[in-house]
Design a protein around this motif. Structure first.
Motif, PDB file in Angstrom:
ATOM      1  N   ASN A  58      -3.394   5.148  35.588  1.00 52.94           N
ATOM      2  CA  ASN A  58      -2.588   4.142  34.868  1.00 52.94           C
ATOM      3  C   ASN A  58      -2.604   4.491  33.384  1.00 52.94           C
ATOM      4  N   ARG A  59      -1.654   5.337  32.951  1.00 54.44           N
ATOM      5  CA  ARG A  59      -1.697   5.828  31.573  1.00 54.44           C
ATOM      6  C   ARG A  59      -0.648   5.213  30.653  1.00 54.44           C
ATOM      7  N   ASN A  60       0.532   4.934  31.188  1.00 51.86           N
ATOM      8  CA  ASN A  60       1.635   4.583  30.290  1.00 51.86           C
ATOM      9  C   ASN A  60       2.230   3.198  30.524  1.00 51.86           C
ATOM     10  N   GLY A  61       1.757   2.460  31.536  1.00 49.36           N
ATOM     11  CA  GLY A  61       2.292   1.135  31.810  1.00 49.36           C
ATOM     12  C   GLY A  61       3.626   1.146  32.519  1.00 49.36           C
ATOM     13  N   ALA A  89      -6.429  -2.141   9.799  1.00 45.06           N
ATOM     14  CA  ALA A  89      -5.267  -2.420  10.648  1.00 45.06           C
ATOM     15  C   ALA A  89      -5.565  -2.200  12.126  1.00 45.06           C
ATOM     16  N   ASP A  90      -6.238  -1.073  12.445  1.00 48.02           N
ATOM     17  CA  ASP A  90      -6.551  -0.816  13.855  1.00 48.02           C
ATOM     18  C   ASP A  90      -7.510  -1.852  14.405  1.00 48.02           C
ATOM     19  N   GLU A  91      -8.493  -2.227  13.566  1.00 46.53           N
ATOM     20  CA  GLU A  91      -9.463  -3.227  13.998  1.00 46.53           C
ATOM     21  C   GLU A  91      -8.792  -4.577  14.210  1.00 46.53           C
ATOM     22  N   MET A  92      -7.832  -4.901  13.341  1.00 52.10           N
ATOM     23  CA  MET A  92      -7.097  -6.157  13.486  1.00 52.10           C
ATOM     24  C   MET A  92      -6.390  -6.213  14.837  1.00 52.10           C
ATOM     25  N   GLU A  93      -5.752  -5.114  15.211  1.00 54.33           N
ATOM     26  CA  GLU A  93      -5.038  -5.083  16.489  1.00 54.33           C
ATOM     27  C   GLU A  93      -5.987  -5.254  17.660  1.00 54.33           C
ATOM     28  N   ARG A  94      -7.133  -4.586  17.576  1.00 54.67           N
ATOM     29  CA  ARG A  94      -8.091  -4.676  18.672  1.00 54.67           C
ATOM     30  C   ARG A  94      -8.619  -6.103  18.827  1.00 54.67           C
ATOM     31  N   VAL A  95      -9.010  -6.704  17.708  1.00 48.77           N
ATOM     32  CA  VAL A  95      -9.589  -8.047  17.748  1.00 48.77           C
ATOM     33  C   VAL A  95      -8.567  -9.059  18.259  1.00 48.77           C
ATOM     34  N   ARG A  96      -7.361  -8.996  17.719  1.00 51.32           N
ATOM     35  CA  ARG A  96      -6.352  -9.998  18.093  1.00 51.32           C
ATOM     36  C   ARG A  96      -5.879  -9.818  19.528  1.00 51.32           C
ATOM     37  N   SER A  97      -5.733  -8.574  19.956  1.00 44.44           N
ATOM     38  CA  SER A  97      -5.248  -8.350  21.319  1.00 44.44           C
ATOM     39  C   SER A  97      -6.259  -8.819  22.354  1.00 44.44           C
ATOM     40  N   HIS A  98      -7.523  -8.976  21.962  1.00 46.42           N
ATOM     41  CA  HIS A  98      -8.517  -9.561  22.864  1.00 46.42           C
ATOM     42  C   HIS A  98      -8.544 -11.076  22.749  1.00 46.42           C
ATOM     43  N   GLU A 143       1.423  -3.412  24.704  1.00 45.54           N
ATOM     44  CA  GLU A 143       1.214  -2.277  25.597  1.00 45.54           C
ATOM     45  C   GLU A 143      -0.213  -2.255  26.137  1.00 45.54           C
ATOM     46  N   ILE A 144      -1.173  -2.553  25.252  1.00 41.26           N
ATOM     47  CA  ILE A 144      -2.565  -2.577  25.675  1.00 41.26           C
ATOM     48  C   ILE A 144      -2.775  -3.670  26.726  1.00 41.26           C
ATOM     49  N   ALA A 145      -2.205  -4.853  26.450  1.00 40.65           N
ATOM     50  CA  ALA A 145      -2.343  -5.959  27.394  1.00 40.65           C
ATOM     51  C   ALA A 145      -1.695  -5.610  28.733  1.00 40.65           C
ATOM     52  N   ARG A 146      -0.553  -4.917  28.693  1.00 38.74           N
ATOM     53  CA  ARG A 146       0.135  -4.528  29.929  1.00 38.74           C
ATOM     54  C   ARG A 146      -0.728  -3.559  30.738  1.00 38.74           C
ATOM     55  N   LEU A 147      -1.287  -2.545  30.056  1.00 35.37           N
ATOM     56  CA  LEU A 147      -2.149  -1.600  30.753  1.00 35.37           C
ATOM     57  C   LEU A 147      -3.353  -2.298  31.370  1.00 35.37           C
ATOM     58  N   SER A 175      -4.830  11.478  17.632  1.00 39.91           N
ATOM     59  CA  SER A 175      -4.122  10.209  17.817  1.00 39.91           C
ATOM     60  C   SER A 175      -3.230  10.192  19.048  1.00 39.91           C
ATOM     61  N   GLN A 176      -2.832  11.384  19.508  1.00 40.51           N
ATOM     62  CA  GLN A 176      -1.976  11.405  20.699  1.00 40.51           C
ATOM     63  C   GLN A 176      -2.673  10.812  21.906  1.00 40.51           C
ATOM     64  N   ASP A 177      -3.989  10.752  21.896  1.00 41.87           N
ATOM     65  CA  ASP A 177      -4.740  10.177  23.006  1.00 41.87           C
ATOM     66  C   ASP A 177      -5.240   8.778  22.715  1.00 41.87           C
ATOM     67  N   SER A 178      -4.973   8.279  21.516  1.00 45.84           N
ATOM     68  CA  SER A 178      -5.623   7.040  21.091  1.00 45.84           C
ATOM     69  C   SER A 178      -4.858   5.813  21.521  1.00 45.84           C
ATOM     70  N   SER A 179      -5.542   4.878  22.149  1.00 46.41           N
ATOM     71  CA  SER A 179      -4.902   3.629  22.549  1.00 46.41           C
ATOM     72  C   SER A 179      -4.634   2.744  21.351  1.00 46.41           C
ATOM     73  N   GLU A 180      -5.287   3.073  20.192  1.00 45.70           N
ATOM     74  CA  GLU A 180      -5.068   2.234  19.019  1.00 45.70           C
ATOM     75  C   GLU A 180      -3.642   2.355  18.494  1.00 45.70           C
ATOM     76  N   ILE A 181      -2.920   3.428  18.854  1.00 50.50           N
ATOM     77  CA  ILE A 181      -1.546   3.525  18.392  1.00 50.50           C
ATOM     78  C   ILE A 181      -0.617   2.694  19.278  1.00 50.50           C
ATOM     79  N   ARG A 182      -1.137   2.167  20.353  1.00 48.08           N
ATOM     80  CA  ARG A 182      -0.338   1.303  21.214  1.00 48.08           C
ATOM     81  C   ARG A 182      -0.220  -0.080  20.586  1.00 48.08           C
TER      82      ARG A 182
END
Length: 935
Positions: free
Chosen positions: A850-853, A523-532, A784-788, A773-780
């Motif tokens: 730039n941490r939270n968008g 699931a995390d890998e799917m988000e990373r690949v697609r968001s790119h 949110e990732i695209a905005r950051l 996980s509190q520091d992980s961008s994968e939970i975004r």
């Protein structure tokens, strides 16, 4: 020069006041009239209205004195109109005001003494005292002589539409007559006394002698009026200088010769009819600034003529540079200068077309202007203007200019794709104009244009301008290649992401594929690949208008066909590129995107001759030794391979460096993957380096507890080092018997670093995500990732475009955009050969966080790594001064200053963010100045 406080009664002295023919027309509007009227009819208000600047003209003995109105014609004209309106109102209402005939006669005498000069014998004839230029003379004299009062004809001019062409002078008179109807007789009496009695002084009258230089105040701003544009100021000083020279040669022919020259040059070039005037007044956006066409032209002309240096001067200096240029000219030189200005203006207007022009692929002039306009690059306009002027005069062959324009266009486009800096554009333009360099020289010296940056740039297009531009010209290229009927288009399309940026809701059931064409299940890998993938150019197309939001974010079928009466892509697709998406696809996923990106890339390479781009950079910045050159060249070659092996999930924001190490980040703060290239080996490292040592040891122990499983998954034995005596811990794997000094090893080293950095990320990171996980961008979310990411790109663009800061793109990432300043670098000088915690000679950075968008701020961070005794002693002094949290003993990192938080607008408007950053930068400079004083 003599300056005195005056009432309006100062006009009662018999004199003529000439409005120079070259000054702008009367431009005040209802807002100005209303402000002035309310001010003068309020007894409790300060009535100061600003300055009137007059220059004494040489007059024949025995004749009436004459003055030129250098500044203040708007106020002087308006007060005269108000006085006439007030007199006409009094005459009309004399009976109701209980004024007898002698009272009215007194008012008449007072009014005439201020507005007229009596000349002649026994029966003197009244002449209007203010001699307006030909632009307003007829309208002004019709008001002052009372023509508009006849039969109350002024009433038809009340409340005209804004676009009505009636003279503003007549509108002003009508406004005041109407306004006077609504005030009391007491107010009328007060206003009349204010205007006709030397009692209340509300003007500053500055009188210049014949030999005084009025140019010193010529471009001042009317304190109660409309700001003079730089074009107005330049026009005024050019023709004022010409008048001065003519007057010195033959005062009797001044008016005739000056007006003739003015009409043949300036009027013919810029204001000969409404359409020409409208063209020159048209505003264009250039980065954060808007400029009119005439200001852009005057800037370009000054650069071509060699008296304005855009690398040293800014637009505010332009009038002053024109003044310097003509100050020592004689009459013939000024006339030649004005003639050349006129001829260059004709060329500019012919070629620098409006943005709604129709374009063809072979239109090399229209093409480069379209590209420079869209990318908001006006820097090369002087060179383009110069070359087109030479073409017009027959001093250059069309084939030569076509070739030069293409190479310059190629440079601008490829630099934009490769996300290169534009800071050198000003110097490069000067070198082109002075023929010190050719466009080919400029292209070949660019350190940003490389194969890796080009490939990566087309696959990370997070803004709309550039992909829209590229797709538009690909469309025209294909039409030209296939010889279709319609080969001409207007640049008026909107960009659409085929797989939407907000894909999570309606595209979750579409399989995800990585760049190796393997289906991704994690699931995390799917988000990373697609968001790119959504930001690859292959996922973008052009429509003739925007889709409804619900359709734009819908599934593929709904996007194509529309739904519930709302149009889909097929209804808005009138170009081949978009129809091809519709005709050949029943589904859309990463595989389609990758394939289409490759197709578009091939066309883009053909259009801009980018088949073979340099793997190594030609120009190495900030280098002094061979070791640094070798490192920079190696990373230039290796980074594209490393990024590709990581599916562009890491190292996308990393640029070639002179360090032997680069780092990639995967979203858990304080942890990263590093690639190191040495003289005897190359190494991939998994670094655990949070600010608290306990966190690093905890993470290391978690991984070490799974050592066997991790090494089995990787198929190799790793090196594990807890480093109990240090804060950090690390795990690494090396490739021996290779050297960065041997170019034959580079391919092998790059492949190793790419393969193993990717394996470390995929195998090791999952063991840490849950705990940290509190520091992980994968939970975004992908949004949110695209905005950051977009915010980070805007911040980097700001550092590049802002001359007051020194950008350092190598040291920027999504969270931190870093820069330095001249002042702070003087306070904390670089320490050569003593790398800081950032592996730089400088031991401080300003960081835009730039941490939270939602919000950002600028902070000042210091590194003590390898710092000298002198640096640490200065840091101790700073520690005693700053009001933020004091540095700990034996500190390694210290944040000594923060600006106020900057809120990011929801639409991430670049101009708004730039303005807020400029305000924050003022806080930085205030801090620096205060610190410098106290140190």
């Amino acid at each position: 020069m003599k300056a005195e406080d005056k009432s309006f009664y100062f006009l009662a002295i018999p004199s003529y006041y000439d409005i120079p023919f070259f000054q702008r027309a009367y431009v005040w509007s209802e807002d100005n009239w209303s402000e002035l009227f309310n001010n003068l009819t309020s007894k409790n208000q300060n009535h100061f209205l600003g300055s009137i600047i007059l220059k004494n003209e040489l007059a024949a003995a025995g004749s009436v004195a004459r003055f030129s109105v250098i500044d203040g014609q708007q106020r002087l004209t308006t007060l005269s109109i108000l006085l006439r309106a007030c007199y006409d109102h009094i005459v009309k209402n004399a009976e109701s005001y209980n004024y007898d005939e002698s009272d009215v006669k007194t008012c008449q005498v007072q009014m005439e003494s201020i507005l007229f000069v009596p000349e002649g014998g026994i029966k003197k004839k009244l002449h209007v005292k203010i001699n307006h230029s030909h632009l307003d003379k007829k309208a002004f004299e019709s008001v002052i002589t009372g023509e508009l009062d006849t039969d109350d004809r002024w009433e038809k001019y009340i409340s005209l539409d804004d676009d009505d062409t009636t003279s503003s002078i007549i509108k002003a008179y009508a406004y005041f007559r109407d306004a006077l109807e609504d005030v009391s007789q007491e107010t009328i009496d007060y206003l009349w006394e204010l205007l006709t009695v030397d009692k209340i002084k509300f003007l500053v009258n500055i009188d210049l002698d014949v030999n005084d230089n009025e140019q010193a105040i010529f471009d001042t701003v009317n304190s109660a009026g409309v700001r003079l544009s730089s074009a107005d100021t330049i026009k005024n000083l050019l023709y004022q200088r010409y008048v001065e020279l003519l007057r010195a040669e033959d005062p009797t022919t001044v008016d005739k010769r000056a007006v003739s020259e003015y009409e043949e040059t300036w009027v013919d070039a810029f204001v000969s009819d409404e359409s020409i005037n409208a063209y020159w007044e048209t505003q264009r956006q250039y980065g954060r600034m808007k400029r009119s066409n005439i200001e852009t032209f005057l800037h370009a002309f000054a650069v071509v003529q060699g008296f304005f240096n855009p690398a040293e001067n800014n637009m505010a200096d332009l009038p002053q540079e024109y003044r310097k240029k003509i100050s020592k000219m004689d009459i013939s030189s000024v006339e030649a200068f004005l003639k050349e200005l006129h001829d260059y203006a004709d060329v500019f207007r012919e070629y620098f077309s409006n943005e709604d022009s129709l374009l063809t692929y072979d239109d090399y002039v229209g093409r480069i202007f379209n590209i420079s306009n869209v990318l908001e690059v006006s820097t090369f306009h002087p060179y383009l203007l110069q070359q087109l002027y030479y073409l017009k005069n027959g001093s250059i062959e069309e084939e030569d200019i076509r070739s030069r324009f293409f190479v310059l266009e190629k440079y601008i486009v490829l630099n934009a794709i490769c996300k290169g800096s534009t800071k050198n554009y000003n110097n490069e333009c000067l070198q082109l104009v002075d023929e010190k360099k050719t466009p080919q020289d400029v292209l070949e010296s660019c350190q940003y244009i490389s194969e890796g940056n080009f490939v990566n740039g087309l696959r990370r297009m997070t803004t709309n301008k550039l992909p829209t531009l590229l797709l538009f010209w690909v469309e025209l290229y294909q039409r030209n290649l296939l010889n279709v009927d319609i080969k001409i288009l207007k640049y008026e399309y909107t960009l659409e992401h085929i797989m939407p940026q907000k894909w999570a809701q309606n595209w979750y059931d579409v399989p995800v594929y990585d760049t190796d064409e393997n289906e991704v299940e994690d699931a995390d890998e799917m988000e990373r690949v697609r968001s790119h993938a959504i930001y690859e150019i292959g996922n973008m197309t052009l429509l003739n208008s925007k889709l409804n939001t619900s359709i734009s974010n819908g599934n593929f079928t709904d996007k194509i066909n529309g739904k519930n009466g709302r149009k889909g892509i097929k209804d808005l697709a009138d170009i081949r590129l978009t129809r091809k998406v519709i005709d050949n696809n029943t589904e859309w996923n990463e595989l389609k995107i990758y394939a289409r990106t490759a197709e578009l890339e091939a066309d883009i390479r053909k259009i801009w001759d980018a088949g073979e781009l340099p793997v190594e950079t030609i120009k190495v910045a900030a280098e002094s030794g061979g070791r640094k050159k070798i490192r920079f060249a190696f990373w230039e070659k290796a980074l594209p391979v490393i990024r590709e092996k990581n599916q562009y999930e890491m190292f996308t924001n990393v640029n070639p460096s002179t360090s032997n190490t680069i780092s990639g980040y995967f979203g858990i703060g304080g942890f990263h993957v590093s690639c190191t290239a040495n003289y005897d080996k190359t190494r991939v490292e998994f670094i655990l380096d949070k600010s608290e040592a306990g966190q690093n040891k905890k993470a290391f122990d978690m991984l070490h507890a799974n050592k066997q499983t991790i090494e089995d998954s990787l198929g190799v034995k790793l090196s594990w080092d807890r480093l109990d005596e240090y804060k950090m811990s690390w795990i690494y794997y090396s490739l021996d018997d290779v050297s960065i000094t041997n170019k034959e090893d580079w391919d092998k080293m790059a492949a190793f670093l790419g393969e193993w950095s990717n394996k470390f990320r995929k195998v090791i990171v999952p063991y840490l995500v849950d705990e940290f996980s509190q520091d992980s961008s994968e939970i975004r979310s992908p949004e949110e990732i695209a905005r950051l990411q977009k915010i980070a790109e805007i911040l980097r663009t700001w550092t590049v475009k802002t001359e007051a800061v020194i950008d350092n793109i190598d040291k920027c990432n999504r969270t931190c955009t870093r820069f330095t300043t001249k002042t702070m670098s003087e306070l904390l000088p670089d320490i050569p050969n003593a790398p800081s915690g950032w592996n730089t000679d400088n031991h401080y950075f300003y960081e835009i966080i730039n941490r939270n968008g939602k919000d950002i701020m600028i902070q000042l961070s210091l590194s003590s790594r390898n710092a000298t005794k002198e640096f640490m002693e200065k840091a101790d002094r700073i520690n005693e001064i700053v009001t933020m949290k004091q540095a700990k003993k034996d500190w390694q990192w210290w944040k000594i200053f923060k600006t106020k938080k900057i809120q990011i607008p929801e639409d991430m408007d670049e101009e708004t963010i730039f303005v807020k950053l400029d305000d924050a930068l003022k806080q930085v400079f205030d801090f620096e100045n205060s610190l410098a004083r106290r140190l």
